[in-house]
Design an enzyme around this catalytic site. Structure first.
Site, PDB file in Angstrom:
ATOM      1  N   HIS A   1       0.827  -1.205   0.000  1.00  0.00           N
ATOM      2  CA  HIS A   1       0.000   0.000   0.000  1.00  0.00           C
ATOM      3  C   HIS A   1       0.870   1.269   0.000  1.00  0.00           C
ATOM      4  O   HIS A   1       0.629   2.204  -0.758  1.00  0.00           O
ATOM      5  CB  HIS A   1      -0.869  -0.053   1.261  1.00  0.00           C
ATOM      6  CG  HIS A   1      -1.794   1.087   1.380  1.00  0.00           C
ATOM      7  ND1 HIS A   1      -2.979   1.135   0.693  1.00  0.00           N
ATOM      8  CD2 HIS A   1      -1.697   2.245   2.057  1.00  0.00           C
ATOM      9  CE1 HIS A   1      -3.577   2.271   0.969  1.00  0.00           C
ATOM     10  NE2 HIS A   1      -2.823   2.949   1.796  1.00  0.00           N
TER      11      HIS A   1
ATOM     12  N   ARG B   1      -9.279  -0.255 -11.677  1.00  0.00           N
ATOM     13  CA  ARG B   1      -9.556  -1.187 -10.575  1.00  0.00           C
ATOM     14  C   ARG B   1     -10.945  -0.871 -10.002  1.00  0.00           C
ATOM     15  O   ARG B   1     -11.064  -0.072  -9.078  1.00  0.00           O
ATOM     16  CB  ARG B   1      -8.490  -1.035  -9.478  1.00  0.00           C
ATOM     17  CG  ARG B   1      -7.097  -1.531  -9.867  1.00  0.00           C
ATOM     18  CD  ARG B   1      -6.135  -1.348  -8.677  1.00  0.00           C
ATOM     19  NE  ARG B   1      -4.940  -2.158  -8.793  1.00  0.00           N
ATOM     20  CZ  ARG B   1      -3.721  -1.671  -9.053  1.00  0.00           C
ATOM     21  NH1 ARG B   1      -3.542  -0.391  -9.252  1.00  0.00           N
ATOM     22  NH2 ARG B   1      -2.682  -2.491  -9.110  1.00  0.00           N
TER      23      ARG B   1
ATOM     24  N   ARG C   1     -11.373  -3.511 -15.310  1.00  0.00           N
ATOM     25  CA  ARG C   1     -11.270  -4.834 -14.696  1.00  0.00           C
ATOM     26  C   ARG C   1     -12.502  -5.081 -13.828  1.00  0.00           C
ATOM     27  O   ARG C   1     -12.860  -4.212 -13.017  1.00  0.00           O
ATOM     28  CB  ARG C   1     -10.020  -4.913 -13.826  1.00  0.00           C
ATOM     29  CG  ARG C   1      -9.941  -6.245 -13.079  1.00  0.00           C
ATOM     30  CD  ARG C   1      -8.632  -6.423 -12.363  1.00  0.00           C
ATOM     31  NE  ARG C   1      -8.551  -5.621 -11.149  1.00  0.00           N
ATOM     32  CZ  ARG C   1      -7.460  -5.573 -10.386  1.00  0.00           C
ATOM     33  NH1 ARG C   1      -6.378  -6.227 -10.735  1.00  0.00           N
ATOM     34  NH2 ARG C   1      -7.443  -4.849  -9.297  1.00  0.00           N
TER      35      ARG C   1
ATOM     36  N   GLU D   1      -2.207 -13.600 -14.016  1.00  0.00           N
ATOM     37  CA  GLU D   1      -1.567 -13.395 -12.713  1.00  0.00           C
ATOM     38  C   GLU D   1      -1.477 -14.686 -11.915  1.00  0.00           C
ATOM     39  O   GLU D   1      -1.104 -14.687 -10.757  1.00  0.00           O
ATOM     40  CB  GLU D   1      -2.236 -12.265 -11.914  1.00  0.00           C
ATOM     41  CG  GLU D   1      -3.723 -12.203 -11.973  1.00  0.00           C
ATOM     42  CD  GLU D   1      -4.305 -10.937 -11.323  1.00  0.00           C
ATOM     43  OE1 GLU D   1      -3.549 -10.063 -10.874  1.00  0.00           O
ATOM     44  OE2 GLU D   1      -5.538 -10.849 -11.271  1.00  0.00           O
TER      45      GLU D   1
ATOM     46  N   ASN E   1       2.236  -8.247 -10.124  1.00  0.00           N
ATOM     47  CA  ASN E   1       2.237  -8.265  -8.650  1.00  0.00           C
ATOM     48  C   ASN E   1       1.764  -9.627  -8.143  1.00  0.00           C
ATOM     49  O   ASN E   1       2.419 -10.274  -7.325  1.00  0.00           O
ATOM     50  CB  ASN E   1       1.305  -7.188  -8.077  1.00  0.00           C
ATOM     51  CG  ASN E   1       1.563  -5.820  -8.661  1.00  0.00           C
ATOM     52  OD1 ASN E   1       2.649  -5.547  -9.142  1.00  0.00           O
ATOM     53  ND2 ASN E   1       0.569  -4.961  -8.630  1.00  0.00           N
ATOM     54  N   ASP E   2       0.603 -10.049  -8.635  1.00  0.00           N
ATOM     55  CA  ASP E   2       0.088 -11.347  -8.197  1.00  0.00           C
ATOM     56  C   ASP E   2       0.841 -12.497  -8.860  1.00  0.00           C
ATOM     57  O   ASP E   2       1.031 -13.545  -8.256  1.00  0.00           O
ATOM     58  CB  ASP E   2      -1.415 -11.454  -8.484  1.00  0.00           C
ATOM     59  CG  ASP E   2      -2.237 -10.822  -7.370  1.00  0.00           C
ATOM     60  OD1 ASP E   2      -1.894 -11.042  -6.197  1.00  0.00           O
ATOM     61  OD2 ASP E   2      -3.194 -10.093  -7.677  1.00  0.00           O
TER      62      ASP E   2
ATOM     63  N   ARG F   1       2.598 -10.870  -1.133  1.00  0.00           N
ATOM     64  CA  ARG F   1       3.044  -9.556  -1.586  1.00  0.00           C
ATOM     65  C   ARG F   1       3.014  -8.492  -0.487  1.00  0.00           C
ATOM     66  O   ARG F   1       3.547  -7.402  -0.653  1.00  0.00           O
ATOM     67  CB  ARG F   1       2.240  -9.097  -2.803  1.00  0.00           C
ATOM     68  CG  ARG F   1       0.760  -8.982  -2.553  1.00  0.00           C
ATOM     69  CD  ARG F   1      -0.010  -8.816  -3.840  1.00  0.00           C
ATOM     70  NE  ARG F   1      -0.162  -7.433  -4.247  1.00  0.00           N
ATOM     71  CZ  ARG F   1      -0.998  -7.030  -5.193  1.00  0.00           C
ATOM     72  NH1 ARG F   1      -1.731  -7.907  -5.857  1.00  0.00           N
ATOM     73  NH2 ARG F   1      -1.110  -5.769  -5.502  1.00  0.00           N
TER      74      ARG F   1
ATOM     75  N   CYS G   1       0.184  -4.663 -16.594  1.00  0.00           N
ATOM     76  CA  CYS G   1      -0.377  -3.589 -15.763  1.00  0.00           C
ATOM     77  C   CYS G   1       0.064  -3.720 -14.312  1.00  0.00           C
ATOM     78  O   CYS G   1      -0.393  -2.982 -13.459  1.00  0.00           O
ATOM     79  CB  CYS G   1      -1.895  -3.557 -15.859  1.00  0.00           C
ATOM     80  SG  CYS G   1      -2.679  -5.035 -15.196  1.00  0.00           S
TER      81      CYS G   1
HETATM   82  C1  PEP Z   1      -1.347  -7.334 -10.302  1.00  0.00           C
HETATM   83  O1  PEP Z   1      -1.623  -8.290  -9.578  1.00  0.00           O
HETATM   84  O2  PEP Z   1      -0.229  -7.171 -10.845  1.00  0.00           O
HETATM   85  C2  PEP Z   1      -2.350  -6.286 -10.566  1.00  0.00           C
HETATM   86  C3  PEP Z   1      -2.128  -5.318 -11.425  1.00  0.00           C
HETATM   87  O3  PEP Z   1      -3.510  -6.334  -9.838  1.00  0.00           O
HETATM   88  P1  PEP Z   1      -3.630  -5.812  -8.301  1.00  0.00           P
HETATM   89  O4  PEP Z   1      -2.345  -5.133  -7.942  1.00  0.00           O
HETATM   90  O5  PEP Z   1      -4.812  -4.902  -8.293  1.00  0.00           O
HETATM   91  O6  PEP Z   1      -3.865  -7.114  -7.590  1.00  0.00           O
HETATM   92 MG    MG Z   2      -3.696  -8.683  -9.070  1.00  0.00          MG
END
Ligand code: PEP
Ligand code: MG
Length: 560
Positions: A186, A288, A324, A414, A437-438, A448, A485
């Protein structure tokens, strides 16, 4: 201790007096009891809970955007009837209101800690609400950042709660340094959105004494304490020179030889559209939508959803907007959608698009509202599902989109299984968007939210680059575009590598766009391909970075 090293997550140099955000609310003594009038004590506790809820809501209304949703979620914690009952019972047993609040919140805290994952990470938010209520009851100042500071300061904390950061203005905060948090935490996302330099996962940060002059390099991750005037000058000049070069480019994203790479914005709602336009986003690569749903007692009405989607679509006439569908559960629990059953591992549970199996009406409602908005704007609307694991799931989503009148349906990549069988998924949908990220979280089994696992979440990990290359190749086999993304797209050097691996567009927090645009424009597509190949041949993130740079000569004067 004159230097600390962490992970730079938001570029630039910041200098100022360190302000350590300590929540110094005293723990009410275990034996503390009220004077005998349980009714009055109970009213005091109820009033304090309501005062804190109203204050958080008011801060949210001033912050807007994602910050508002997060603060509203905290206000809901303060108004949770179960919690109020718990506190009332403890008061009936004789405890003082402060002690009852402390113990009542403690029981909820245990539940969150046991849940782990995103819920576990919300413990900081719950503690923050508790401290605010106790502060009201004890008549002491509320924890928070300095108000009305005359000089820019460096905000130092173990980790930052949304209530701390939502109202920060980039003019007053020179930089963030936190002991916890990873590159996708965050704190990192807020810092990049605000355009404030930040270093996270920095051991020793929380022990910096308030008042210490702190120099923060959000690119290298270096934090210098009490630096000399000369050191500050040099760092500032280098950062300013770099910023001028990086901000110079305008127009659509492309490599030096004219290979187009659309540069898009990640946004959480209409409140972030201005920043996207200001930084030259060609469209939206990740809207998002869950932020519209978070912190609500019921789902937003179809009319409210349609209005929010339409506001974003109208900002990009003729441009691409990727929406999304609701990415809820685990990371982002919704009050009106409790998990169907017990989930020992919420990040591996009924989250993301899996929730639609249990609540199909949610997806239908969202797609219908989006189709209505799309029919009133000229933007090229695309819709994608998060957390898709198989070709079957991808096909089911595409069918639902077609039925709602949304022909351009895609999926996020992801989950490693989706990258491994990318070609099967690409046969079912119109495009991919890789959520690094995921994808890193699931590929490396590394939560994460956990700062200690930063190395495993490093998007330069060669195994992650392999998965990206596989996804891009699978998409290309069917002539489908494949964007990124996740936060990886915001690293200008890695952005070149991603393009070299076959990624066709990049989407990121708006302040990151100029640097990515500039670095891409300095390199040909072939140089990006060579950088991508070299990075994949490496066996560690550090080696991958070094190997890629050898093929990217335009970086030399940028100190990136
Ligand atoms: C990700 O997981 O990379 C992503 C862009 O989605 P979020 O960060 O909203 O989970
Ligand atoms: Mg994600």
């Amino acid at each position: 201790m004159s230097r600390l090293a962490g992970v730079g997550v938001s570029p630039g140099v910041g200098f100022g007096t360190g302000y350590v955000l300590a929540h110094e609310i005293p723990v009410p003594a275990p034996g503390s009891r009220h004077g005998g009038d349980a009714g009055t004590e109970r009213s005091r506790a109820e009033d304090a809970l309501e005062q804190v809820a109203a204050d958080l809501e008011e801060r949210g209304a001033r912050a807007g955007g994602e910050g508002q949703q997060v603060l509203n979620a905290q206000a809901m914690m303060a108004r949770d009837p179960g919690l109020a009952e718990e506190v009332a019972e403890l008061i009936a047993e004789g405890r003082s209101a402060s002690r009852a609040v402390y113990e009542g919140f403690g029981r909820y805290r245990e539940i969150l800690v046991d849940a782990g994952g995103y819920l576990g990470a919300r413990v900081a938010d719950l503690d923050d609400v508790r401290d605010r209520v106790i502060a009201v009851l004890e008549g002491v100042a509320l924890p928070g950042v300095p108000v009305g500071a005359a000089e820019p300061y460096v905000l130092v904390a173990r980790d930052l709660a949304p209530a701390d950061t939502a109202l920060l203005s980039p003019g007053v905060v020179a930089a963030f340094v936190t002991e916890e948090g990873g590159p996708t935490s965050h704190t990192a996302i807020i810092a990049r959105t605000l355009g404030v330099p930040a270093v996270v996962a920095c051991p020793g940060a929380a022990s910096i004494p308030t008042g210490t002059p702190v120099l923060v390099d959000g690119t290298s991750g270096l934090v210098r304490l009490s630096p000399s005037g000369e050191e500050v000058d040099i760092a500032r000049k280098a950062a300013a020179a770099r910023a001028v070069v990086l901000a110079a480019g305008t127009g659509p994203g492309a490599t030096a030889d004219g290979h187009a790479v659309p540069l898009l914005a990640n946004i959480g709602g209409p409140g972030e559209v201005d920043a996207a336009l200001e930084h030259g986003a060609e469209g939206v690569g990740l809207y998002r939508t869950e932020f519209l749903f978070l912190g609500r007692k019921e789902a937003p009405s179809p009319q409210e959803q349609e209005a929010a989607y339409l506001e974003v679509l109208r900002a990009f006439p003729g441009g691409q907007v990727v929406v999304r569908t609701l990415d809820a559960g685990a990371d982002k629990p919704l009050a009106f959608l409790p998990p169907a059953g017990e989930e020992p591992n919420p990040a591996l549970g009924e989250r993301g698009s899996r929730l639609f199996r249990i609540h199909p009406e949610l997806m239908t409602g969202q797609l219908t509202a989006l189709a209505r908005a799309a029919s009133q704007a000229s933007a090229r609307v695309r819709v994608m599902a998060p957390m898709v694991a198989t070709a079957e799931e991808a096909a089911r989503f595409a069918a639902a989109c077609r039925e709602a009148g949304l022909p351009s349906a895609g999926v996020m990549i992801e989950i490693p299984s989706a990258a491994l069988r990318a070609s099967d998924l690409a046969a079912e949908v119109a495009f991919f968007s890789i959520g690094t990220n995921d994808l890193a979280q699931y590929a490396f089994a590394a939560d994460r939210q956990v700062g200690a696992l930063t190395t495993l979440q490093d998007a330069w990990q060669p195994a992650l680059l392999d998965l990206v290359a596989m996804a891009a190749a699978g998409a290309a086999r069917h002539g489908r575009p494949c964007g990124v993304c996740g936060e990886a797209a915001a690293d200008p050097v890695l952005a070149c590598v991603l393009v070299g691996l076959g990624v066709t567009s990049l989407s990121m927090a708006p302040p990151s766009l100029p640097a990515v645009r500039a670095v891409l424009a300095r390199h040909t597509q072939q140089q990006c391909v060579l950088a991508g190949q070299a990075a994949r041949r490496a066996v560690s993130p550090a080696q991958a970075r070094a190997a890629a740079r050898e093929h990217l000569p335009g970086l030399t004067d940028l100190a990136l």
